[in-house]
Design a protein around this motif. Structure first.
Motif, PDB file in Angstrom:
ATOM      1  N   SER A  39       0.809  -1.204  -0.062  1.00 27.24           N
ATOM      2  CA  SER A  39       0.034  -0.104   0.056  1.00 27.24           C
ATOM      3  C   SER A  39       0.841   1.377   0.111  1.00 27.24           C
ATOM      4  N   ARG A  40       1.948   1.276   0.724  1.00 31.66           N
ATOM      5  CA  ARG A  40       2.875   2.272   0.666  1.00 31.66           C
ATOM      6  C   ARG A  40       3.423   2.548  -0.915  1.00 31.66           C
ATOM      7  N   PHE A  41       4.121   1.328  -1.349  1.00 28.04           N
ATOM      8  CA  PHE A  41       4.754   1.629  -2.383  1.00 28.04           C
ATOM      9  C   PHE A  41       3.944   1.942  -3.578  1.00 28.04           C
TER      10      PHE A  41
ATOM     11  N   GLN B  30      11.645  -5.249   8.691  1.00 25.10           N
ATOM     12  CA  GLN B  30      13.074  -4.793   8.924  1.00 25.10           C
ATOM     13  C   GLN B  30      13.102  -3.349   8.425  1.00 25.10           C
ATOM     14  N   VAL B  31      12.725  -3.137   7.441  1.00 26.38           N
ATOM     15  CA  VAL B  31      12.821  -1.792   6.769  1.00 26.38           C
ATOM     16  C   VAL B  31      11.588  -0.751   7.040  1.00 26.38           C
ATOM     17  N   CYS B  32      10.563  -1.506   6.165  1.00 27.57           N
ATOM     18  CA  CYS B  32       9.188  -0.704   5.952  1.00 27.57           C
ATOM     19  C   CYS B  32       8.380  -0.819   7.261  1.00 27.57           C
ATOM     20  N   LYS B  33       8.904  -0.443   8.121  1.00 28.47           N
ATOM     21  CA  LYS B  33       8.331  -0.636   9.757  1.00 28.47           C
ATOM     22  C   LYS B  33       6.976   0.479   9.980  1.00 28.47           C
TER      23      LYS B  33
ATOM     24  N   ASN C 147       8.187   5.215  11.383  1.00 26.01           N
ATOM     25  CA  ASN C 147       9.186   5.342  11.252  1.00 26.01           C
ATOM     26  C   ASN C 147      10.286   4.474  10.185  1.00 26.01           C
ATOM     27  N   PRO C 148       9.630   4.484   9.051  1.00 26.71           N
ATOM     28  CA  PRO C 148      10.271   3.396   7.936  1.00 26.71           C
ATOM     29  C   PRO C 148      11.579   3.856   7.788  1.00 26.71           C
ATOM     30  N   LEU C 149      12.568   3.073   7.348  1.00 26.14           N
ATOM     31  CA  LEU C 149      13.837   3.327   7.244  1.00 26.14           C
ATOM     32  C   LEU C 149      14.074   3.470   5.544  1.00 26.14           C
ATOM     33  N   CYS C 150      13.360   4.618   4.971  1.00 25.07           N
ATOM     34  CA  CYS C 150      13.193   4.559   3.459  1.00 25.07           C
ATOM     35  C   CYS C 150      14.658   4.928   2.924  1.00 25.07           C
ATOM     36  N   SER C 151      15.398   5.539   3.574  1.00 25.04           N
ATOM     37  CA  SER C 151      16.915   5.707   3.055  1.00 25.04           C
ATOM     38  C   SER C 151      17.741   4.430   2.626  1.00 25.04           C
ATOM     39  N   SER C 152      17.326   3.559   3.508  1.00 26.55           N
ATOM     40  CA  SER C 152      18.046   2.371   3.047  1.00 26.55           C
ATOM     41  C   SER C 152      17.077   1.022   2.321  1.00 26.55           C
ATOM     42  N   CYS C 153      16.225   1.634   1.733  1.00 30.06           N
ATOM     43  CA  CYS C 153      15.067   0.764   1.230  1.00 30.06           C
ATOM     44  C   CYS C 153      15.493   0.478  -0.391  1.00 30.06           C
ATOM     45  N   PRO C 154      15.345  -0.672  -0.642  1.00 28.32           N
ATOM     46  CA  PRO C 154      15.945  -1.038  -1.943  1.00 28.32           C
ATOM     47  C   PRO C 154      14.666  -0.593  -3.127  1.00 28.32           C
ATOM     48  N   ILE C 155      13.543  -0.253  -2.522  1.00 27.38           N
ATOM     49  CA  ILE C 155      12.728   0.104  -3.461  1.00 27.38           C
ATOM     50  C   ILE C 155      12.152   1.768  -3.506  1.00 27.38           C
ATOM     51  N   GLN C 156      12.834   2.360  -2.871  1.00 28.85           N
ATOM     52  CA  GLN C 156      12.597   3.742  -2.573  1.00 28.85           C
ATOM     53  C   GLN C 156      12.541   4.530  -3.659  1.00 28.85           C
ATOM     54  N   LYS C 157      13.139   4.187  -4.662  1.00 30.40           N
ATOM     55  CA  LYS C 157      13.140   4.922  -6.020  1.00 30.40           C
ATOM     56  C   LYS C 157      11.680   5.438  -6.701  1.00 30.40           C
ATOM     57  N   ASP C 158      10.941   4.282  -6.480  1.00 36.45           N
ATOM     58  CA  ASP C 158       9.621   4.426  -7.015  1.00 36.45           C
ATOM     59  C   ASP C 158       8.507   4.402  -6.259  1.00 36.45           C
ATOM     60  N   CYS C 159       8.740   4.437  -4.754  1.00 33.66           N
ATOM     61  CA  CYS C 159       7.843   4.390  -3.869  1.00 33.66           C
ATOM     62  C   CYS C 159       6.853   5.557  -3.581  1.00 33.66           C
ATOM     63  N   MET C 160       5.308   5.307  -3.947  1.00 35.82           N
ATOM     64  CA  MET C 160       4.631   6.554  -3.899  1.00 35.82           C
ATOM     65  C   MET C 160       4.656   7.134  -2.569  1.00 35.82           C
ATOM     66  N   ALA C 161       4.524   6.414  -1.505  1.00 31.59           N
ATOM     67  CA  ALA C 161       4.434   7.038  -0.284  1.00 31.59           C
ATOM     68  C   ALA C 161       5.634   8.109   0.095  1.00 31.59           C
ATOM     69  N   ASN C 162       6.523   7.509  -0.200  1.00 31.28           N
ATOM     70  CA  ASN C 162       7.853   8.155  -0.102  1.00 31.28           C
ATOM     71  C   ASN C 162       7.881   9.317  -0.761  1.00 31.28           C
ATOM     72  N   ALA C 163       7.454   9.453  -1.891  1.00 33.03           N
ATOM     73  CA  ALA C 163       7.525  10.630  -2.865  1.00 33.03           C
ATOM     74  C   ALA C 163       6.458  11.535  -2.464  1.00 33.03           C
TER      75      ALA C 163
ATOM     76  N   LEU D 142       3.890  10.595   2.574  1.00 33.89           N
ATOM     77  CA  LEU D 142       2.376   9.862   3.396  1.00 33.89           C
ATOM     78  C   LEU D 142       2.950   8.657   4.003  1.00 33.89           C
ATOM     79  N   THR D 143       4.310   8.378   4.332  1.00 29.64           N
ATOM     80  CA  THR D 143       4.722   7.066   5.104  1.00 29.64           C
ATOM     81  C   THR D 143       4.023   7.119   6.363  1.00 29.64           C
ATOM     82  N   ASP D 144       3.722   7.985   6.952  1.00 37.73           N
ATOM     83  CA  ASP D 144       3.065   7.954   8.323  1.00 37.73           C
ATOM     84  C   ASP D 144       1.324   7.985   8.134  1.00 37.73           C
TER      85      ASP D 144
HETATM   86  S1  SF4 Z   1      10.750   3.854   0.516  1.00 36.93           S
HETATM   87 FE1  SF4 Z   1       8.601   2.792   0.766  1.00 36.93          FE
HETATM   88  S2  SF4 Z   1       8.691   0.772   0.696  1.00 36.93           S
HETATM   89 FE2  SF4 Z   1      10.437   1.618   1.199  1.00 36.93          FE
HETATM   90  S3  SF4 Z   1      10.506   1.618   3.624  1.00 36.93           S
HETATM   91 FE3  SF4 Z   1       9.922   3.697   2.620  1.00 36.93          FE
HETATM   92  S4  SF4 Z   1       7.703   3.517   2.462  1.00 36.93           S
HETATM   93 FE4  SF4 Z   1       8.492   1.564   2.884  1.00 36.93          FE
END
Ligand code: SF4
Length: 350
Positions: A142-144, A186-189, A192-208, A211-213
């Protein structure tokens, strides 16, 4: 969207070394999935080892008694999981000749197994291309993909299911499912998800969208009710009256003390009523302890009253009881609330 490949690459480099991942034995994968349904990996690991040691295969588990399985399960909570597990072990051994079903559709017919667990077992043990959607997967997907409908409602949930199956790697379905679960834990908790070390951050909508919270969105919350219990801990010459809970519920078939169930603390008496089966006693029950305990749907407040009596009736308040010697108390499978009380107050019974 670049989702599946970076996810699997990350999994190949970071997957957790978990004992049930070392082989494809459906019995051990099923066992681990049941243990982990409501339990963190760190806590569940010791239970997994204990079960595999005691029951190396499904046939050995099928020969166990419910008391043995509940005792080994003690402390994990949600005891219906243990009861269903034994039932399934017996069914697979006796009706299916020990052969675990190999498709999610068939696995889901087993007791205590829902769509997620069935898909997880089928994909990991039998390579069936089906997405297993648990809370971690709901959150990552749902976040991605930026799903802003509540995921606890049919519409939002079905969007997650569809996308998880669409992006599933059909050659490595088990790894794909476990990769999202690991990423979620471990990452998308949740916080406080660890977005900066997430392998799919580049295309993640919530991050962009920042809206991760907010995602995953949820609408309803389980209503929690209060439950007030007065336990009568009756003793006679080093023996304690225990009753087995026979009614449906999370504590079914576990052992506790005779009790009075009180709906509201405002009408709570100072002492519980003395059951008619108890021989006349001039003593007043002594309040030993009050404990609070939370279940998913209940906040329990329990008072424990001690009373030494001179007879050993077979029933208390009309319910069957056994008189167990103090040294054998630990052999009974009890709810964690009773375990808490016992570990603090057992010296009162010397
Ligand atoms: S970049 Fe997206 S999928 Fe990755 S941890 Fe952040 S919210 Fe989760």
């Amino acid at each position: 969207m670049n989702f599946t490949s970076p996810l699997l690459n990350w999994y190949d480099a970071h997957s957790r070394n978990l004992p049930w991942r070392e082989q494809k034995d459906p019995y051990k994968i099923w066992l681990s999935e049941i243990i982990l349904q409501q339990t963190r990996v760190e806590q569940g690991m010791a239970y997994y080892y204990a079960f595999v040691e005691r029951y190396p295969g499904i046939r050995q588990m099928a020969d166990a008694t419910e008391d043995e399985v509940l005792k080994l399960w003690q402390g994990l909570g949600y005891y219906s999981r243990a009861r269903n597990m034994l039932h399934t072990a017996q069914f697979v051994t006796r009706q299916l000749n020990g052969s675990f079903p190999s498709t999610a559709k068939e696995i889901q017919k087993l007791k205590g197994i829902g769509p997620y667990t069935a898909a997880a077992i089928a994909s990991i043990a039998f390579n069936e291309p089906i997405a297993a959607v648990d809370g971690n997967v709901l959150r990552v997907i749902s976040r991605f993909f930026g799903i802003q409908d509540p995921v606890d409602k049919p519409d939002g949930r079905s969007q997650v299911d569809t996308l998880a199956n669409e992006y599933l790697n059909r050659l490595r379905p088990g790894d794909f499912n476990q990769a999202i679960m690991d990423l979620g834990s471990q990452v998308c908790k949740p916080r406080n998800p660890l977005c900066s070390s997430c392998p799919i951050q580049k295309d993640c909508m919530a991050n962009a969208l920042g809206l991760t919270d907010k995602i995953p969105m949820k609408q309803g919350k389980t209503k929690v009710s209060e439950w007030h219990l007065d336990y009568l801990v009756l003793t006679n010459k080093g023996h304690i009256a225990m009753k087995q809970r026979t009614r449906q519920g999370v504590w079914k078939n576990l052992w506790d003390f005779p009790e009075t169930n009180i709906s509201s603390p405002t009408v709570r008496d100072e002492f519980p009523e003395i059951p008619s089966e108890i021989s006349h006693s001039t003593q007043i029950p002594e309040l030993l302890a009050t404990f609070s305990h939370k279940l998913s749907h209940r906040d329990i407040t329990a008072r424990f009253f001690l009373l030494h009596i001179s007879n050993t009736p077979d029933t208390i308040n009309g319910q069957n009881v056994i008189w167990t010697p103090k040294k054998r108390f630990g052999e009974l499978a009890v709810p964690i609330l009773i375990e808490k009380f016992w570990s603090k107050h057992q010296q009162n019974f010397d």
